[in-house]
Design a protein around this motif. Structure first.
Motif, PDB file in Angstrom:
ATOM      1  N   ASP A  85      43.253  89.818 113.555  1.00 42.52           N
ATOM      2  CA  ASP A  85      42.137  88.874 113.528  1.00 42.52           C
ATOM      3  C   ASP A  85      41.449  88.926 112.176  1.00 42.52           C
ATOM      4  OD1 ASP A  85      39.044  88.527 115.438  1.00 42.52           O
ATOM      5  OD2 ASP A  85      40.318  87.037 114.459  1.00 42.52           O
ATOM      6  N   LYS A 129      30.191  80.033 111.306  1.00 42.20           N
ATOM      7  CA  LYS A 129      31.610  79.806 111.134  1.00 42.20           C
ATOM      8  C   LYS A 129      31.720  78.481 110.381  1.00 42.20           C
ATOM      9  CE  LYS A 129      34.917  78.481 114.560  1.00 42.20           C
ATOM     10  NZ  LYS A 129      35.914  77.934 113.733  1.00 42.20           N
ATOM     11  N   TYR A 159      26.947  78.818 115.233  1.00 43.05           N
ATOM     12  CA  TYR A 159      26.633  80.127 114.675  1.00 43.05           C
ATOM     13  C   TYR A 159      27.518  81.193 115.304  1.00 43.05           C
ATOM     14  CZ  TYR A 159      22.503  78.206 112.494  1.00 43.05           C
ATOM     15  OH  TYR A 159      21.662  77.469 111.715  1.00 43.05           O
ATOM     16  N   GLU A 160      28.104  81.994 114.453  1.00 43.64           N
ATOM     17  CA  GLU A 160      28.885  83.103 114.985  1.00 43.64           C
ATOM     18  C   GLU A 160      27.959  84.249 115.326  1.00 43.64           C
ATOM     19  OE1 GLU A 160      32.535  83.747 112.791  1.00 43.64           O
ATOM     20  OE2 GLU A 160      32.369  85.845 113.376  1.00 43.64           O
ATOM     21  N   TRP A 161      26.879  84.390 114.574  1.00 40.46           N
ATOM     22  CA  TRP A 161      25.912  85.430 114.847  1.00 40.46           C
ATOM     23  C   TRP A 161      24.577  84.950 114.321  1.00 40.46           C
ATOM     24  CZ3 TRP A 161      22.577  88.716 112.241  1.00 40.46           C
ATOM     25  CH2 TRP A 161      22.119  89.813 112.985  1.00 40.46           C
ATOM     26  N   ASP A 202      43.568  99.298 115.986  1.00 40.00           N
ATOM     27  CA  ASP A 202      43.779  98.204 116.927  1.00 40.00           C
ATOM     28  C   ASP A 202      44.461  97.045 116.222  1.00 40.00           C
ATOM     29  OD1 ASP A 202      41.626  96.940 119.521  1.00 40.00           O
ATOM     30  OD2 ASP A 202      43.571  96.201 118.834  1.00 40.00           O
ATOM     31  N   LEU A 236      37.124  91.101 121.129  1.00 36.53           N
ATOM     32  CA  LEU A 236      37.825  91.269 119.847  1.00 36.53           C
ATOM     33  C   LEU A 236      38.111  89.994 119.083  1.00 36.53           C
ATOM     34  CD1 LEU A 236      40.469  93.942 120.854  1.00 36.53           C
ATOM     35  CD2 LEU A 236      38.273  94.329 119.824  1.00 36.53           C
ATOM     36  N   GLN A 237      38.010  88.864 119.730  1.00 39.44           N
ATOM     37  CA  GLN A 237      38.261  87.612 119.011  1.00 39.44           C
ATOM     38  C   GLN A 237      37.204  86.607 119.414  1.00 39.44           C
ATOM     39  OE1 GLN A 237      42.155  86.305 119.959  1.00 39.44           O
ATOM     40  NE2 GLN A 237      42.953  88.373 119.733  1.00 39.44           N
ATOM     41  N   ARG A 238      37.027  85.607 118.553  1.00 41.56           N
ATOM     42  CA  ARG A 238      36.061  84.553 118.871  1.00 41.56           C
ATOM     43  C   ARG A 238      36.537  83.824 120.125  1.00 41.56           C
ATOM     44  NH1 ARG A 238      35.127  82.359 112.751  1.00 41.56           N
ATOM     45  NH2 ARG A 238      36.996  83.521 112.296  1.00 41.56           N
ATOM     46  N   GLU A 263      45.224  94.048 117.322  1.00 43.07           N
ATOM     47  CA  GLU A 263      44.638  92.719 117.559  1.00 43.07           C
ATOM     48  C   GLU A 263      43.496  92.475 116.595  1.00 43.07           C
ATOM     49  OE1 GLU A 263      43.542  92.305 121.601  1.00 43.07           O
ATOM     50  OE2 GLU A 263      42.979  90.202 121.363  1.00 43.07           O
ATOM     51  N   VAL A 264      42.665  93.494 116.435  1.00 49.21           N
ATOM     52  CA  VAL A 264      41.529  93.366 115.531  1.00 49.21           C
ATOM     53  C   VAL A 264      42.015  93.226 114.095  1.00 49.21           C
ATOM     54  CG1 VAL A 264      39.499  94.529 114.650  1.00 49.21           C
ATOM     55  CG2 VAL A 264      40.022  94.667 117.054  1.00 49.21           C
ATOM     56  N   TYR A 314      36.682  80.795 122.844  1.00 51.73           N
ATOM     57  CA  TYR A 314      36.469  79.365 122.975  1.00 51.73           C
ATOM     58  C   TYR A 314      36.523  78.885 124.399  1.00 51.73           C
ATOM     59  CZ  TYR A 314      36.549  78.739 118.014  1.00 51.73           C
ATOM     60  OH  TYR A 314      36.225  78.790 116.693  1.00 51.73           O
ATOM     61  N   ARG A 316      32.496  94.642 113.761  1.00 48.47           N
ATOM     62  CA  ARG A 316      33.298  93.447 113.450  1.00 48.47           C
ATOM     63  C   ARG A 316      32.518  92.495 112.563  1.00 48.47           C
ATOM     64  NH1 ARG A 316      36.037  90.670 111.744  1.00 48.47           N
ATOM     65  NH2 ARG A 316      37.620  89.273 112.546  1.00 48.47           N
ATOM     66  N   VAL A 324      40.456  83.074 120.151  1.00 47.87           N
ATOM     67  CA  VAL A 324      41.164  82.588 118.974  1.00 47.87           C
ATOM     68  C   VAL A 324      41.779  83.773 118.258  1.00 47.87           C
ATOM     69  CG1 VAL A 324      40.831  81.509 116.739  1.00 47.87           C
ATOM     70  CG2 VAL A 324      39.588  80.693 118.714  1.00 47.87           C
ATOM     71  N   THR A 354      31.583  96.726 119.396  1.00 45.86           N
ATOM     72  CA  THR A 354      32.322  95.936 118.418  1.00 45.86           C
ATOM     73  C   THR A 354      32.676  96.736 117.180  1.00 45.86           C
ATOM     74  OG1 THR A 354      30.285  95.155 117.421  1.00 45.86           O
ATOM     75  CG2 THR A 354      31.257  93.772 119.100  1.00 45.86           C
ATOM     76  N   LEU A 402      31.139  82.895 120.251  1.00 46.29           N
ATOM     77  CA  LEU A 402      31.805  83.129 118.978  1.00 46.29           C
ATOM     78  C   LEU A 402      31.562  84.530 118.436  1.00 46.29           C
ATOM     79  CD1 LEU A 402      31.325  79.878 116.903  1.00 46.29           C
ATOM     80  CD2 LEU A 402      33.300  80.620 118.164  1.00 46.29           C
ATOM     81  N   ASP A 403      30.618  85.249 119.017  1.00 45.20           N
ATOM     82  CA  ASP A 403      30.408  86.614 118.532  1.00 45.20           C
ATOM     83  C   ASP A 403      31.347  87.583 119.228  1.00 45.20           C
ATOM     84  OD1 ASP A 403      29.285  86.694 121.024  1.00 45.20           O
ATOM     85  OD2 ASP A 403      27.393  87.556 120.404  1.00 45.20           O
ATOM     86  N   ARG A 404      32.447  87.040 119.773  1.00 43.42           N
ATOM     87  CA  ARG A 404      33.527  87.866 120.320  1.00 43.42           C
ATOM     88  C   ARG A 404      33.143  88.621 121.580  1.00 43.42           C
ATOM     89  NH1 ARG A 404      33.851  87.962 114.802  1.00 43.42           N
ATOM     90  NH2 ARG A 404      35.835  87.187 114.022  1.00 43.42           N
ATOM     91  N   ARG A 405      32.174  88.102 122.298  1.00 47.03           N
ATOM     92  CA  ARG A 405      31.741  88.811 123.494  1.00 47.03           C
ATOM     93  C   ARG A 405      31.788  87.915 124.713  1.00 47.03           C
ATOM     94  NH1 ARG A 405      27.666  92.441 120.771  1.00 47.03           N
ATOM     95  NH2 ARG A 405      28.667  94.441 121.109  1.00 47.03           N
TER      96      ARG A 405
END
Lengths: 303, 351
Positions: free
Chosen positions: A83, A277, A286-288, A77, B299-301, A79-80, B303, A210, B337, A71, B272-275
């Protein structure tokens, strides 16, 4: 017959043993010093030798043997980049002035209030609100949104020490919780400088993945977009091995090569525990989230 | 493949060319997005919560209960008027085979199962003067809440995900709730209450998924827990490791195998951790293996995860090391997303 060297461990008499040990130690140090002097002489004559040594003799550290993280943000990039550019913090990057409110957990003590005072001095346009006994976080968030704050910081206290910071970016933004440690107020830093009201410059080091990018942007969004270079104040968020060291300095360029640094403000260390999030919700997504099971190796870092 | 986005657009995308063949817009969602946050807080904004496709029609449902049944040839969404599905819906799901049967549930909105055909018949019969169609039009089954608890309070209801458990029979349904419960309903009997109600963990269970084994349910909660739940034993068999963010979609895939051998089952989770993580599906004889097989940075969250089963290629050569080369041969339709304003909910078009 070749002489067998006597080891200190062979001698039973403590005084004699100590003498021998100190003698051997002094000899070893002397040899090392002579070797280094010789090396310095050789390198003074032949600078290539020095370059070769510096090139080859790179010590292995946890940072340069870091486990590969897919990550890691690739600057090219698209896309990144898209984002990142369109996340919840985008409003700051299109010019919205940060307005921060700092509060604490309920019933906290003097040390935490001191920490809050230092935090407020770090961020221009920040204010402190005392946490009342009946103020619940959901209400605080709602009221802060109505008052058009951009960030909410809640300092958590445990055992009469501040131990955590919840940073919530307000309109709908990400919420992060950091473990706070090693807080040293300005008054206890020897020869610390006086803080002025100039907008500081922000230095963000090593936020490479990221997740790190998101956190870095959250820190960036606490401060005014354009610093006042006249003030020569810089606040550094230095990430190393997932610990974020926060320092504040005043710098002065003595000439083109040398810079003088004077430490100003508080110093503290943060470590990210989770990132949600959206605004903080106990049942939010949770995102992380840090869990000890994620620590699969000493060389694995997330920020 | 049909994709619904958070900003209200629904696209029909041809996978091979990646072109959008058809696009619809759900106006209710668009209008709500535009409203200021003071007028309408984020969690009560209308969003698309149900997307089902047949070969002739598209079914779209928003969280306010606005249902639309649109033929593919139409240019705009055709809303069904006055269908009282209710407000605050969180999920609408059709039976995988009998697509006319669908179930809805949401916040304080217990499970209800409807038949689309009956609703359509009711639409034709409804006159303009009727303010509302009868509230039980098309209603097949309606779940009943559990009895009052020890404090004589009604248990709270908030359904987050629904799964039809039986391919032949739309009466057996599993439901997961915000209050960390997994429930099973069997409407073929007289009982309207759940036949099973288990507390699993202490966080809202956002997703449950059926697998090839009828006894198992894969579930994920709002933290990074993904596990396998056994309906017979009524407990969690095991939880998968190595996931850092909330998992939004789970799929069980059978990997392509050598002829004569059984393909291995793999669990794919998008979080959501983009993986995108891959884990071994629990083998009946072997102990549960929580370790990930591999993960891909998307690379993105994420869903939604969809697997294009038609495109699974054969694995070349023997499976040498523990590394699953097979994974790289598969075609994943993992969409994520792009902006926070957009959300992909994709369903494969069933022919």
């Amino acid at each position: 017959m070749p002489k067998v060297p006597v080891l200190p461990s062979d001698i039973k008499n403590k005084q004699k043993r100590e003498n021998l040990y100190h003698k051997l130690k002094a000899e070893k140090a002397k040899k090392k010093l002579e070797r280094r002097k010789q090396l310095a002489k050789d390198e003074a004559k032949n600078p290539e030798l020095k370059e070769k040594r510096l090139r080859e003799n790179v010590p292995r550290t946890l940072e340069n043997t870091r486990e590969h993280d897919d990550t890691m943000v690739d600057a090219e990039d698209e896309e990144v980049a898209e984002d990142i550019a369109s996340d919840e913090l985008a409003s700051y990057f299109s010019g919205k002035t940060p307005k921060i409110v700092v509060t604490t957990s309920k019933k906290c003590t003097k040390v935490t209030y001191d920490f809050c005072a230092e935090l407020i001095s770090m961020m221009p346009n920040a204010q402190f609100e005392k946490r009342g006994a009946k103020h619940e976080l959901r209400q605080i968030i709602k009221i802060a949104n109505e008052q058009e704050f951009t960030d909410l910081i809640v300092v958590n206290e445990d055992h009469k020490q501040p131990n955590g910071i919840t940073l919530i970016h307000l309109p709908e933004g990400p919420s992060a919780y950091f473990k706070l440690s090693n807080f040293i107020p300005a008054s206890r830093i020897t020869d610390h400088g006086a803080v002025t009201a100039h907008f500081p410059e922000i230095i963000l080091n090593n936020f490479n993945t990221r997740l790190g990018h998101t956190i870095g942007r959250m820190f960036q969004a606490l401060f005014p977009q354009v610093p006042e270079f006249q003030g020569r104040q810089a606040i550094t968020f230095h990430n190393q091995r997932d610990f974020i060291f926060v320092r504040r300095h005043r710098y002065v360029f003595r000439d083109t090569d040398r810079v003088g640094l004077q430490e100003l403000g508080p110093k503290f260390t943060l470590k990210l525990k989770w990132l949600q999030k959206g605004v903080y919700d106990r049942n939010g997504e949770y995102e992380w989230l840090f869990k000890p099971e994620l620590e699969t190796s000493r060389r694995r870092f997330f920020l | 493949m049909v994709v619904a986005r958070k900003d209200g657009t629904i696209n029909l995308i041809e996978i091979a060319s990646q072109k959008t063949v058809k696009a619809f817009t759900e106006q209710e969602v668009v209008k709500d997005l535009v409203k200021k946050k003071n007028e309408l807080p984020a969690d009560s904004r209308s969003r698309i919560i149900g997307l089902e496709a047949t070969s002739t029609h598209l079914l779209v449902c928003t969280s306010r209960g606005t249902l639309s049944w649109t033929p593919w040839t139409a240019s705009k969404l055709m809303h069904l008027s006055k269908v009282p599905l209710g407000h605050n819906l969180d999920i609408l799901r059709s039976h995988p085979i009998s697509k006319n049967v669908f179930a809805v549930g949401g916040k304080e909105r217990d499970l209800r199962v409807y038949d689309m055909n009956k609703i359509l018949e009711g639409q034709q019969g409804a006159s303009m003067s009727d303010p509302l169609l009868p509230s039980n039009i098309g209603l097949l089954y309606k779940a009943k809440n559990l009895g009052h608890d020890a404090l004589d309070l009604q248990p709270k209801v908030w359904i987050r995900d629904i799964q039809f458990m039986d391919k032949a029979d739309p009466t057996k349904i599993a439901v997961s709730t915000q209050y960390h419960q997994i429930r099973m309903y069997d409407f073929s009997t007289q009982q309207r209450r759940p036949i099973m109600n288990e507390e699993v963990g202490d966080k809202p269970i956002l997703r449950i998924r059926q697998s090839h084994i009828k006894d198992h349910l894969l579930f994920s909660d709002s933290t990074n827990v993904v596990g396998v739940f056994s309906l017979k034993d009524r407990k969690v068999i095991g939880a998968y490791k190595g996931i850092a963010g909330c998992v939004q979609d789970i799929k069980v895939v059978q990997m392509p195998a050598e002829p004569g051998q059984q393909g291995e089952y793999v669990v794919a989770t998008g979080s959501l951790d983009r993986r995108l993580n891959l884990h071994h599906y629990p083998h009946p004889e072997k102990p549960f293996d929580p370790k990930p097989i591999s993960r891909f940075n998307m690379l993105q969250r994420l869903y939604c995860v969809e697997v294009d089963a038609l495109d699974l290629e054969n694995v070349d050569g023997p499976k040498t090391t523990g590394q699953q080369e097979a994974d790289h041969d598969e075609l994943w339709d993992a969409l994520g997303v792009v902006e926070p304003k957009r959300k992909h909910v994709s369903k494969k078009l069933k022919k």
